[in-house]
Scaffold this active site. Structure first.
Site, PDB file in Angstrom:
ATOM      1  N   LYS A  70      22.083  -7.596  42.051  1.00 43.58           N
ATOM      2  CA  LYS A  70      22.107  -8.282  43.350  1.00 43.58           C
ATOM      3  C   LYS A  70      20.800  -8.066  44.118  1.00 43.58           C
ATOM      4  O   LYS A  70      20.396  -8.899  44.919  1.00 43.58           O
ATOM      5  CB  LYS A  70      23.292  -7.755  44.143  1.00 43.58           C
ATOM      6  CG  LYS A  70      23.578  -8.464  45.442  1.00 43.58           C
ATOM      7  CD  LYS A  70      24.943  -8.066  45.941  1.00 43.58           C
ATOM      8  CE  LYS A  70      25.179  -8.434  47.373  1.00 43.58           C
ATOM      9  NZ  LYS A  70      26.515  -8.016  47.799  1.00 43.58           N
ATOM     10  N   GLU A 166      29.271 -10.836  54.419  1.00 49.88           N
ATOM     11  CA  GLU A 166      30.114  -9.657  54.165  1.00 49.88           C
ATOM     12  C   GLU A 166      30.653  -9.001  55.436  1.00 49.88           C
ATOM     13  O   GLU A 166      31.863  -8.747  55.527  1.00 49.88           O
ATOM     14  CB  GLU A 166      29.341  -8.657  53.304  1.00 49.88           C
ATOM     15  CG  GLU A 166      29.238  -9.154  51.871  1.00 49.88           C
ATOM     16  CD  GLU A 166      28.149  -8.492  51.052  1.00 49.88           C
ATOM     17  OE1 GLU A 166      27.585  -7.477  51.517  1.00 49.88           O
ATOM     18  OE2 GLU A 166      27.865  -9.002  49.965  1.00 49.88           O
TER      19      GLU A 166
END
Ligand code: AMP
Length: 603
Positions: A70, A166
């Site tokens: 990521k 998130e």
């Protein structure tokens, strides 16, 4: 309508959830855990291995086991990334690739393997196929990183219905049982590779993000790296003869694994015994690692979150005392030092009712439930984390959508041509907070052709639209002819890591210099406009003014020329203003002359 799953595609672990009888539930993988390590082992032959079995390969085959991918999504490899990873990362035509033997992979291809496993395990558990997903991204991901995440989802066979930030997801998980509340909450999310801070207002089912900030290169991986360094130093101090052996990748991977396990235990224990077996011989290195030692290396890393928190509070125009809760997300927030630090910044004990590993996935699942209609009366209003704009004259950043604007949103502006008879403009799309175009991320560039006209006569409309996923669509149109281009920004991108680092970590540090650069550039643009205009006026009407006046104007012109060489913005600004002021009457004479000429032509 088929089911929609919610996925937290994490740096370290990934999770998947689904709505069940109105409740978000997380699904265990085939190994029986809700956490699937975001790790992929690619053997020389045979199928990729994903998750916990891959994680176990990490110390054995560090060059073939990809983790923390990521961190590389939507990025080009920089020197620091190359050092960080035991697997090969290379850059090819502005793209970054992971190299394994003869094969190379894009970061999103690796991520898609993690997503494929989540999908397959969830399908097995639910007993039916899943095609649609909500995937979370760090709030501070830029456009390219979001595009790469979306591609990873598509490669895994998902229709990506929505991407959600998130910390916003974590706030949804926290707030679902408190929909009647009116509260302001901060979500402090420190994960394996990224840090995000968001401040939200929750008011009768409406979640409004007030501000967001963060750093996509800050997290638990940094602590692990420092811990490896510390353990290496300790071994060398006792066994200097092992110095060379300690550079071996396999050995470093082993120290990392052992150090990581010790780090986790030190969140609840004061001291742990680590035993590092050496590569050769039967000796091992026993060492008592204390929480104090770990905290000494973690402290500077945790401290780096401070400026982001303060900025986020400032952007939300909130005093910490006005916050009702601080929610902790991300595995690193289990460390006592992080909790103390958060308590200091926000002047309150953080709320730890949420499982820091699961809140984001639960929130993604709630968003999936909102999209499929299983959850109603909840509305989410998110913001864009970074400003978006285009490059204008003098290499300046012209912001069209400022950061922290509520999305989806649209904004447009009219631009013109800088040069006569120009027939094409290049639109350079930028993202970031810096005043000069070169310091921001370039998301893409494209040309728009238009009909040649005199300087300043073209009318080029540029419109930016950010969709609910935070992805940007750019439209440029020549308003005279209607010719237009709508562009996709996913290709032809070359973001240098240097610029990324600069952008996130230093935008505050550079605020003053940036402003000085901007003011200087604007003053130079002004001089570049004034000087030729005054010279041309002197040629045309100079004979109509007194000699003394002409001399004075020449003096003022000279002062602008000298100031241009000085790089002193105040001096140049003053000289421009004096020249402007001292030549006002030339403008009147020019108009008189033009009118006289027009009258002559009429006759
Ligand atoms: P996430 O990306 O949210 O899954 O967070 C994973 C990061 O949290 C990794 O860097 C882990 O090493 C770290 N982590 C997980 N649990 C703990 C713990 N108990 N103490 C310290 N760090 C932890």
């Amino acid at each position: 309508m088929s089911e929609i799953v919610g996925i937290d595609l994490g740096t370290t672990n990934s999770l998947i959830g689904v709505m069940d009888a109105g409740f978000p539930i997380l699904i265990a993988n085939q190994e029986g855990s809700r956490l699937t390590p975001s790790v992929v082992y690619l053997p020389e032959s045979g199928d990729p291995v994903v998750g916990a079995p891959a994680d176990r390969m990490r110390a054995l085959f560090p060059e073939r086991t990809i983790y923390s991918v990521k961190r590389l999504m939507g990025r080009r490899p920089g020197e620091s990334e190359k050092e960080d990873f035991p697997f090969a990362v290379k850059s090819q035509s502005g793209q970054m690739l992971l190299e394994l033997g003869q094969r190379s992979f894009k970061p999103e291809e690796i991520s898609s393997l993690v997503l494929k496993k989540l999908k397959a395990d969830a399908e097995l558990s639910l007993g039916n196929p899943i095609e649609r997903a909500v995937i979370t991204v760090p709030a501070y991901f830029n456009d390219l990183q979001r595009q790469a995440t979306k591609r990873a989802g598509e490669l895994a066979g998902f229709a990506v219905e929505r991407m959600i930030n998130e910390p916003t997801a974590a706030a949804l998980a926290y707030g679902l049982n408190r929909l009647d509340d009116h509260s302001r909450i901060a979500v402090y999310d420190l994960g394996g590779g990224t840090f995000d801070i968001s401040i939200l207002e929750l008011n009768e089912g409406v979640f409004r993000v007030l501000s967001t900030n963060g750093n996509t290169r800050l997290g638990g991986d940094d602590i692990d790296r420092e811990l490896v360094r510390l353990l290496r130093e300790r071994i060398i101090a006792r066994h200097p003869e092992l110095r060379q052996e300690l550079d071996d990748k396999l050995f470093i991977a082993r120290i990392r694994e052992i150090g990581h396990a010790a780090k986790l235990r030190l969140s609840t224990e004061e001291t742990v015994q680590v035993d590092i077996p050496f590569l050769s011989g039967d000796r091992s290195f026993p060492y008592h690692l204390t929480r104090q030692e770990l905290e000494a290396i973690a402290r500077p890393i945790v401290r780096r979150t401070r400026s982001h928190c303060l900025r986020s509070l400032d952007d939300a125009k909130l005093d910490p005392a006005k916050l009702d809760e601080v929610i902790l997300v991300g595995g690193v927030t289990r460390m006592p030092i992080v909790r103390q630090f958060v308590a200091e910044i926000f002047q309150r004990l953080p709320n730890n009712t949420q499982n820091p590993d699961e809140a984001v996935a639960v929130g993604a699942t709630i968003q999936a439930g909102m999209l499929s209609g299983q959850i109603q009366n909840v509305l989410l209003l998110d913001v864009t984390p970074l400003s978006l704009g285009i490059e204008t004259f003098g290499g300046l950043m012209n912001v069209l959508i400022p950061r922290n604007s509520t999305i989806p949103c649209k904004a447009g502006e009219l631009f013109t041509n800088a040069v006569a008879n120009q027939s094409v403009v290049q639109i350079v799309v930028l993202q970031g907070e810096r005043e000069l175009a070169k310091d921001n991320w370039e998301l893409g560039r494209f040309d728009l052709e238009f009909e040649p006209v005199s300087k300043g006569f073209a009318r080029i409309g540029v419109q930016f639209e950010i969709d609910a996923d935070g992805i940007l669509h750019v439209l440029a149109r020549d308003t005279r002819t209607g010719r237009q281009r709508l562009i996709e920004l996913s290709s032809a991108v070359d973001v240098s890591d240097e610029a990324v680092e600069k952008m996130i970590a230093e935008s505050l540090d550079h605020a003053f210099e940036d402003m000085a650069d901007r003011l200087w550039t604007e003053a130079v643009l002004k001089s570049n406009e004034l000087l030729p205009a005054v010279r041309s006026a002197l040629t045309l009407v100079g004979d109509q003014i007194e000699l003394d006046d002409r001399r004075k104007i020449h003096r003022l012109v000279n002062e602008v020329e000298v100031a241009l060489k000085s790089r002193e913005h105040h001096r140049l600004k003053k000289a421009n203003a004096e020249l402007d002021e001292g030549t006002q009457h030339l403008a009147t004479l020019l108009i008189d002359r033009a009118m006289a000429e027009a009258a002559r032509r009429k006759k």
